[in-house]
Design a protein around this motif. Structure first.
Motif, mmCIF file in Angstrom:
data_model
loop_
_atom_site.group_PDB
_atom_site.id
_atom_site.type_symbol
_atom_site.label_atom_id
_atom_site.label_comp_id
_atom_site.label_asym_id
_atom_site.label_seq_id
_atom_site.Cartn_x
_atom_site.Cartn_y
_atom_site.Cartn_z
ATOM 1 N N ALA A 184 1.017 -10.481 15.749
ATOM 2 C CA ALA A 184 2.175 -11.496 15.771
ATOM 3 C C ALA A 184 1.990 -12.671 16.447
ATOM 4 O O ALA A 184 2.498 -13.887 15.899
ATOM 5 N N ARG A 185 1.042 -12.868 17.456
ATOM 6 C CA ARG A 185 0.645 -14.264 18.045
ATOM 7 C C ARG A 185 -0.704 -14.588 17.716
ATOM 8 O O ARG A 185 -1.040 -15.462 18.355
ATOM 9 N N GLY A 186 -1.260 -13.987 16.788
ATOM 10 C CA GLY A 186 -2.577 -14.397 16.613
ATOM 11 C C GLY A 186 -2.850 -15.797 15.547
ATOM 12 O O GLY A 186 -1.985 -16.378 15.635
ATOM 13 N N SER A 187 -4.097 -15.748 15.262
ATOM 14 C CA SER A 187 -4.626 -16.880 14.420
ATOM 15 C C SER A 187 -4.911 -16.722 12.992
ATOM 16 O O SER A 187 -5.605 -17.321 12.246
ATOM 17 N N ASN A 188 -4.270 -15.487 12.553
ATOM 18 C CA ASN A 188 -4.323 -15.008 10.889
ATOM 19 C C ASN A 188 -5.851 -14.826 10.556
ATOM 20 O O ASN A 188 -6.188 -15.569 9.490
ATOM 21 N N THR A 189 -6.644 -14.260 11.417
ATOM 22 C CA THR A 189 -8.070 -14.099 11.023
ATOM 23 C C THR A 189 -8.268 -13.436 9.789
ATOM 24 O O THR A 189 -9.276 -13.877 9.020
ATOM 25 N N HIS A 190 -7.633 -12.256 9.359
ATOM 26 C CA HIS A 190 -7.597 -11.713 8.168
ATOM 27 C C HIS A 190 -6.878 -11.974 7.083
ATOM 28 O O HIS A 190 -6.984 -11.135 6.229
ATOM 29 N N ASN A 191 -5.747 -12.752 7.270
ATOM 30 C CA ASN A 191 -4.603 -12.529 6.132
ATOM 31 C C ASN A 191 -3.953 -11.241 6.189
ATOM 32 O O ASN A 191 -3.880 -10.735 5.130
ATOM 33 N N GLY A 192 -3.755 -10.741 7.534
ATOM 34 C CA GLY A 192 -3.404 -9.438 7.318
ATOM 35 C C GLY A 192 -4.055 -8.165 7.674
ATOM 36 O O GLY A 192 -4.779 -8.450 8.796
ATOM 37 N N VAL A 193 -4.110 -7.048 7.097
ATOM 38 C CA VAL A 193 -5.093 -6.090 7.596
ATOM 39 C C VAL A 193 -6.478 -6.304 6.942
ATOM 40 O O VAL A 193 -6.568 -6.698 5.942
ATOM 41 N N SER A 194 -7.359 -5.959 7.856
ATOM 42 C CA SER A 194 -8.604 -6.233 7.308
ATOM 43 C C SER A 194 -9.150 -5.111 6.574
ATOM 44 O O SER A 194 -8.577 -3.912 6.199
ATOM 45 N N GLN A 195 -10.278 -5.407 5.932
ATOM 46 C CA GLN A 195 -10.918 -4.157 4.906
ATOM 47 C C GLN A 195 -11.008 -2.872 6.123
ATOM 48 O O GLN A 195 -10.870 -1.829 5.698
ATOM 49 N N PHE A 196 -11.922 -3.114 7.043
ATOM 50 C CA PHE A 196 -11.929 -2.368 8.293
ATOM 51 C C PHE A 196 -10.454 -1.424 8.604
ATOM 52 O O PHE A 196 -10.517 -0.320 8.729
ATOM 53 N N GLY A 197 -9.668 -2.389 8.835
ATOM 54 C CA GLY A 197 -8.165 -1.922 9.247
ATOM 55 C C GLY A 197 -7.717 -0.975 8.140
ATOM 56 O O GLY A 197 -7.012 0.067 8.304
ATOM 57 N N ALA A 198 -7.734 -1.390 6.944
ATOM 58 C CA ALA A 198 -7.358 -0.262 5.688
ATOM 59 C C ALA A 198 -7.957 1.291 5.838
ATOM 60 O O ALA A 198 -7.168 1.879 5.795
ATOM 61 N N LYS A 199 -9.202 0.976 6.126
ATOM 62 C CA LYS A 199 -9.958 2.257 6.432
ATOM 63 C C LYS A 199 -9.396 3.119 7.662
ATOM 64 O O LYS A 199 -9.204 4.323 7.612
ATOM 65 N N VAL A 200 -9.183 2.364 8.685
ATOM 66 C CA VAL A 200 -8.630 2.909 9.737
ATOM 67 C C VAL A 200 -7.257 3.563 9.707
ATOM 68 O O VAL A 200 -7.179 4.875 10.018
ATOM 69 N N ILE A 201 -6.407 2.759 8.994
ATOM 70 C CA ILE A 201 -5.040 3.469 8.515
ATOM 71 C C ILE A 201 -5.184 4.519 7.675
ATOM 72 O O ILE A 201 -4.518 5.467 7.979
ATOM 73 N N GLU A 202 -6.131 4.779 6.671
ATOM 74 C CA GLU A 202 -6.094 5.940 5.986
ATOM 75 C C GLU A 202 -6.910 7.032 6.619
ATOM 76 O O GLU A 202 -6.282 8.052 6.553
ATOM 77 N N GLU A 203 -7.705 6.795 7.792
ATOM 78 C CA GLU A 203 -8.047 7.651 8.553
ATOM 79 C C GLU A 203 -7.111 8.365 9.487
ATOM 80 O O GLU A 203 -6.951 9.507 9.745
ATOM 81 N N MET A 204 -6.470 7.480 10.086
ATOM 82 C CA MET A 204 -5.272 7.789 10.699
ATOM 83 C C MET A 204 -4.344 8.844 10.161
ATOM 84 O O MET A 204 -3.750 9.732 10.641
ATOM 85 N N ASN A 205 -4.040 8.452 8.891
ATOM 86 C CA ASN A 205 -3.059 9.193 8.031
ATOM 87 C C ASN A 205 -3.609 10.526 7.807
ATOM 88 O O ASN A 205 -2.990 11.766 7.852
ATOM 89 N N ARG A 206 -5.159 10.486 7.398
ATOM 90 C CA ARG A 206 -5.533 11.816 7.449
ATOM 91 C C ARG A 206 -5.671 12.580 8.595
ATOM 92 O O ARG A 206 -5.392 13.807 8.433
ATOM 93 N N GLU A 207 -5.822 12.173 9.662
ATOM 94 C CA GLU A 207 -5.736 12.886 10.899
ATOM 95 C C GLU A 207 -4.322 13.103 11.512
ATOM 96 O O GLU A 207 -4.258 13.979 12.779
ATOM 97 N N GLY A 208 -3.456 12.682 10.920
ATOM 98 C CA GLY A 208 -1.967 12.807 11.430
ATOM 99 C C GLY A 208 -1.471 11.928 12.447
ATOM 100 O O GLY A 208 -0.433 12.282 13.297
ATOM 101 N N ILE A 209 -2.311 10.962 12.623
ATOM 102 C CA ILE A 209 -1.800 9.888 13.770
ATOM 103 C C ILE A 209 -1.010 8.778 13.125
ATOM 104 O O ILE A 209 -1.236 8.163 12.217
ATOM 105 N N MET A 210 0.195 8.641 13.721
ATOM 106 C CA MET A 210 1.130 7.538 13.500
ATOM 107 C C MET A 210 0.611 6.209 13.634
ATOM 108 O O MET A 210 0.242 5.956 14.621
ATOM 109 N N VAL A 211 0.768 5.361 12.575
ATOM 110 C CA VAL A 211 0.266 3.904 12.735
ATOM 111 C C VAL A 211 1.880 3.172 13.299
ATOM 112 O O VAL A 211 2.629 3.164 12.911
ATOM 113 N N ASP A 212 1.204 2.538 14.559
ATOM 114 C CA ASP A 212 2.032 1.611 15.074
ATOM 115 C C ASP A 212 1.852 0.225 15.133
ATOM 116 O O ASP A 212 0.590 -0.231 15.204
#
Length: 170
Positions: A8-36
């Motif tokens: 929220a206070r960053g410099s818009n490095t990725h224009n949102g979620v990075s490609q790596f971040g998308a993989k992290v979210i998918e893995e969190m979903n798979r493992e049952g970890i809620m995304v905050d």
């Protein structure tokens, strides 16, 4: 910003979620970890909401309509979160409840009331307890004020013996 997404206070490095971040979210979903998404930028928020197959939490973010700071959620974000079954917890940190001065119990109640008005009362809010530290490291509502919050929530109709609209404590 971090490797996963822009903040929220960053410099818009990725224009949102990075490609790596998308993989992290998918893995969190798979493992049952809620995304905050409490520290995420608005673009990261919407990206993550689109990527995630499970509900998302904003564990300590308040309402931008009441206190206009980047970490707080817009009414559109609150509606989108509710539509996907997500949760927006109230934080007691003063800088997210009011722009100037110390936060009060009525400030926290106003946030809950606004969230319920925007998201609906059906289990879409909780308490993300970022309580004040007496050493001045943080400022907000103090633990000794917590019983007053519960009492006011009861009298305002947020809590009853028969219906518990709060999603939980974080």
């Amino acid at each position: 910003d971090n490797d996963i997404c822009d903040s929220a206070r960053g410099s818009n490095t990725h224009n949102g979620v990075s490609q790596f971040g998308a993989k992290v979210i998918e893995e969190m979903n798979r493992e049952g970890i809620m995304v905050d998404l409490s520290h995420a930028s608005e673009k990261s928020f919407y990206d993550a909401l689109d990527i995630s197959s499970t509900p998302i939490v904003c564990s300590h973010s308040n309402c931008r309509a009441l206190c206009d700071v980047p970490r707080n959620l817009t009414d559109d974000q609150l509606r989108a979160l509710a539509k996907r079954g997500g949760v927006a917890h109230t934080t007691f940190y003063h800088g997210f409840l009011r722009k100037a001065g110390e936060a009060t119990v009525p400030d926290a109640i106003n946030k809950l009331d606004h969230s319920f008005d925007v998201m609906g009362i059906d289990n879409r809010d909780g308490l993300g307890l970022k309580l004040a530290a007496r050493n001045g490291a943080s400022s907000g509502i103090f633990l000794h004020e917590f019983p007053s919050i519960g009492e006011r929530m009861f009298w305002y109709g947020f809590i009853s013996l028969y219906r518990r609209p709060m999603k939980g404590l974080y």
